[in-house]
Design an enzyme around this catalytic site. Sequence first.
Site, PDB file in Angstrom:
ATOM      1  N   LEU A 193     -47.384  43.029 -75.817  1.00  0.00           N
ATOM      2  CA  LEU A 193     -47.291  44.466 -75.554  1.00  0.00           C
ATOM      3  C   LEU A 193     -47.243  45.241 -76.868  1.00  0.00           C
ATOM      4  O   LEU A 193     -47.905  46.270 -77.017  1.00  0.00           O
ATOM      5  CB  LEU A 193     -46.061  44.782 -74.700  1.00  0.00           C
ATOM      6  CG  LEU A 193     -45.818  46.269 -74.429  1.00  0.00           C
ATOM      7  CD1 LEU A 193     -47.026  46.927 -73.775  1.00  0.00           C
ATOM      8  CD2 LEU A 193     -44.568  46.462 -73.564  1.00  0.00           C
ATOM      9  N   ALA A 230     -38.537  40.915 -76.017  1.00  0.00           N
ATOM     10  CA  ALA A 230     -37.927  40.231 -74.863  1.00  0.00           C
ATOM     11  C   ALA A 230     -38.069  38.729 -75.013  1.00  0.00           C
ATOM     12  O   ALA A 230     -38.987  38.239 -75.685  1.00  0.00           O
ATOM     13  CB  ALA A 230     -38.602  40.676 -73.562  1.00  0.00           C
ATOM     14  N   TYR A 231     -37.153  38.023 -74.393  1.00  0.00           N
ATOM     15  CA  TYR A 231     -37.286  36.574 -74.238  1.00  0.00           C
ATOM     16  C   TYR A 231     -38.035  36.371 -72.929  1.00  0.00           C
ATOM     17  O   TYR A 231     -37.524  36.698 -71.854  1.00  0.00           O
ATOM     18  CB  TYR A 231     -35.903  35.919 -74.184  1.00  0.00           C
ATOM     19  CG  TYR A 231     -35.939  34.408 -74.076  1.00  0.00           C
ATOM     20  CD1 TYR A 231     -35.625  33.613 -75.173  1.00  0.00           C
ATOM     21  CD2 TYR A 231     -36.284  33.776 -72.883  1.00  0.00           C
ATOM     22  CE1 TYR A 231     -35.657  32.224 -75.083  1.00  0.00           C
ATOM     23  CE2 TYR A 231     -36.327  32.397 -72.784  1.00  0.00           C
ATOM     24  CZ  TYR A 231     -36.008  31.626 -73.882  1.00  0.00           C
ATOM     25  OH  TYR A 231     -36.044  30.262 -73.789  1.00  0.00           O
ATOM     26  N   THR A 232     -39.269  35.869 -73.012  1.00  0.00           N
ATOM     27  CA  THR A 232     -40.124  35.815 -71.817  1.00  0.00           C
ATOM     28  C   THR A 232     -40.535  34.402 -71.413  1.00  0.00           C
ATOM     29  O   THR A 232     -41.361  34.236 -70.512  1.00  0.00           O
ATOM     30  CB  THR A 232     -41.404  36.651 -72.036  1.00  0.00           C
ATOM     31  OG1 THR A 232     -42.091  36.147 -73.192  1.00  0.00           O
ATOM     32  CG2 THR A 232     -41.078  38.121 -72.246  1.00  0.00           C
ATOM     33  N   THR A 248     -39.200  43.499 -65.398  1.00  0.00           N
ATOM     34  CA  THR A 248     -40.094  42.537 -64.750  1.00  0.00           C
ATOM     35  C   THR A 248     -39.972  42.508 -63.230  1.00  0.00           C
ATOM     36  O   THR A 248     -38.913  42.838 -62.675  1.00  0.00           O
ATOM     37  CB  THR A 248     -39.787  41.121 -65.298  1.00  0.00           C
ATOM     38  OG1 THR A 248     -40.551  40.143 -64.591  1.00  0.00           O
ATOM     39  CG2 THR A 248     -38.318  40.772 -65.127  1.00  0.00           C
ATOM     40  N   TYR A 300     -34.379  33.880 -66.393  1.00  0.00           N
ATOM     41  CA  TYR A 300     -35.136  34.977 -66.995  1.00  0.00           C
ATOM     42  C   TYR A 300     -34.937  36.272 -66.210  1.00  0.00           C
ATOM     43  O   TYR A 300     -34.597  37.316 -66.772  1.00  0.00           O
ATOM     44  CB  TYR A 300     -36.616  34.607 -67.061  1.00  0.00           C
ATOM     45  CG  TYR A 300     -37.522  35.774 -67.363  1.00  0.00           C
ATOM     46  CD1 TYR A 300     -37.507  36.381 -68.620  1.00  0.00           C
ATOM     47  CD2 TYR A 300     -38.396  36.273 -66.395  1.00  0.00           C
ATOM     48  CE1 TYR A 300     -38.339  37.457 -68.895  1.00  0.00           C
ATOM     49  CE2 TYR A 300     -39.234  37.344 -66.675  1.00  0.00           C
ATOM     50  CZ  TYR A 300     -39.197  37.930 -67.920  1.00  0.00           C
ATOM     51  OH  TYR A 300     -40.025  39.006 -68.188  1.00  0.00           O
TER      52      TYR A 300
END
Length: 284
Positions: free
Chosen positions: A12, A61-63, A102, A126
């Site tokens: 992003l 973010a941790y995705t 999300t 998540y």
Amino acid sequence: MVVLVTGAGGQLGLSLQFIASNYPEIQFVFCSSAVLDISNSERCQQVFAQHQPDYCINAAAYTAVDKAESEPEKAHLINVTGAQNLAKLCKAFNVVLLHVSTDFVFDGSKKSPYTEEDVPNPTNVYGQTKLKGEIAIQEVWEKNFIVRTSWVYSPFGHNFMKTMLRLASERDTLSVVDDQIGSPTHAVDLADALLQIILTNNQQPTTNNFGIYNYSSEGQCSWYDFAGEIFRVNHISINLQPICSSDFPTPAKRPQYSVLDKSKIKNVFGLSIKNWEESLKPLN
């Protein structure tokens, strides 16, 4: 108008950099995680003091959905503590915060598109950390836009599209789940939507449109359908087979259905949203 972008090295963030020249009225400050670790409140303070932003887009973010199951503390540090740190700094400096969340905050049990009023019930670490991040922001600072999106892909970073193209170069046959339904979202389209929110808010600063919004491409498909379209537009011939989620177990449980209702964001900001197939372009 100064817009600070965290997570500028992710897909992003890179998409925002890709379209930045289309927005000459905005002065962008792009900070990768190496430059700005959002879990470090002191570093956040330094960056905000230096650049004095009007808006902050949190694209950090941790995705890693499956990895989060074995690294819950790391996911929490970025998705919750980091989001909270940014909210506190935005409040201190009177900065409007745009935070990307999300579809995985939902459990997927619904059979019609999720609205912003539906009650979240994440089924994996998540999704749980992303929901806690939303709540942390809302508790700290009211000038926020929380934008929930889904199945994000782009020519940048790591994502499903690039994985499919890599696997197609290595194999003759590929199996992809066909019983999880959602909406693929091109990160460049999402980036444009975020900037449209900023421009609209800047023109109408007295209008309180803050809150949670859904944004994804129009239409819906399974991961199998998505893979098939990726191969079609890239002129790749491969033996693609549909399988059930139960045939492809993953550490993290995914929602079976996570299509998002975009009525609110279209009505409030006048956004025109493309169908997912229209946004999908060949990777070259």
